[in-house]
Design a protein around this motif. Structure first.
Motif, PDB file in Angstrom:
ATOM      1  N   ARG A  38       0.821  -1.189   0.000  1.00 43.95           N
ATOM      2  CA  ARG A  38       0.000   0.000   0.000  1.00 43.95           C
ATOM      3  C   ARG A  38       0.865   1.253   0.000  1.00 43.95           C
ATOM      4  O   ARG A  38       2.012   1.212   0.458  1.00 43.95           O
ATOM      5  N   GLN A  39       0.286   2.319  -0.495  1.00 42.85           N
ATOM      6  CA  GLN A  39       1.036   3.568  -0.582  1.00 42.85           C
ATOM      7  C   GLN A  39       0.115   4.738  -0.306  1.00 42.85           C
ATOM      8  O   GLN A  39      -0.908   4.910  -0.984  1.00 42.85           O
ATOM      9  N   SER A  40       0.507   5.535   0.679  1.00 43.66           N
ATOM     10  CA  SER A  40      -0.229   6.751   1.025  1.00 43.66           C
ATOM     11  C   SER A  40       0.461   7.940   0.378  1.00 43.66           C
ATOM     12  O   SER A  40       1.661   7.871   0.082  1.00 43.66           O
ATOM     13  N   PRO A  41      -0.249   9.031   0.177  1.00 42.24           N
ATOM     14  CA  PRO A  41       0.363  10.219  -0.445  1.00 42.24           C
ATOM     15  C   PRO A  41       1.601  10.682   0.322  1.00 42.24           C
ATOM     16  O   PRO A  41       1.569  10.817   1.545  1.00 42.24           O
ATOM     17  N   GLY A  42       2.684  10.887  -0.407  1.00 47.45           N
ATOM     18  CA  GLY A  42       3.906  11.372   0.209  1.00 47.45           C
ATOM     19  C   GLY A  42       4.724  10.320   0.914  1.00 47.45           C
ATOM     20  O   GLY A  42       5.776  10.638   1.493  1.00 47.45           O
ATOM     21  N   LYS A  43       4.268   9.086   0.886  1.00 43.96           N
ATOM     22  CA  LYS A  43       4.995   8.012   1.564  1.00 43.96           C
ATOM     23  C   LYS A  43       5.446   6.961   0.565  1.00 43.96           C
ATOM     24  O   LYS A  43       4.901   6.854  -0.538  1.00 43.96           O
TER      25      LYS A  43
END
Length: 124
Positions: A38-43
């Motif tokens: 998974r990928q969150s914004p800015g991470k």
């Protein structure tokens, strides 16, 4: 191999979602490890869960252990991520991935094939 993830959506904290990933192009081989990242914004993209071909071995990130369950149906070429007790921190784009070398890894670089991602948003 093409992977397509689906099942994301908007859910309240404490709720659940079930993600699925369908593989096409060839049947699963006995070395195919499937995983969810998974990928969150800015991470950076981070590992969530992985499962061996037989389903006998699973591997979870500490952040999801006890809440998420990964499973697969080799006859249907699908892998599923059941996500319970969702938190706002679980908000991310979720990707399914395949490693054809049989390594149950949490490293992004180990996975050769990726799906397009499905958005999961958990509201608090």
């Amino acid at each position: 191999v093409q992977l397509q993830a689906f099942g994301g959506g908007l859910v309240q904290a404490g709720g659940f979602l079930r993600l699925s990933c369908a593989a096409s192009g060839r049947p699963f081989s006995t070395y195919d490890v499937m995983a969810w990242f998974r990928q969150s914004p800015g991470k950076e993209r981070e590992f969530a869960a992985a499962i061996s071909w037989s389903g006998g071995r699973t591997y979870y990130a500490d952040s999801v252990k006890g809440r998420f369950t990964i499973s697969r149906d080799n006859a249907k070429n699908t892998v599923t991520l059941q996500m319970n007790s969702l938190k706002s921190d679980d908000t991310a784009v979720y990707y399914c991935a395949l490693d054809p070398r049989g390594r149950l890894s949490k490293m992004v670089a180990e996975y050769a094939y990726w799906g397009q991602g499905t958005q999961v948003t958990v509201s608090s």
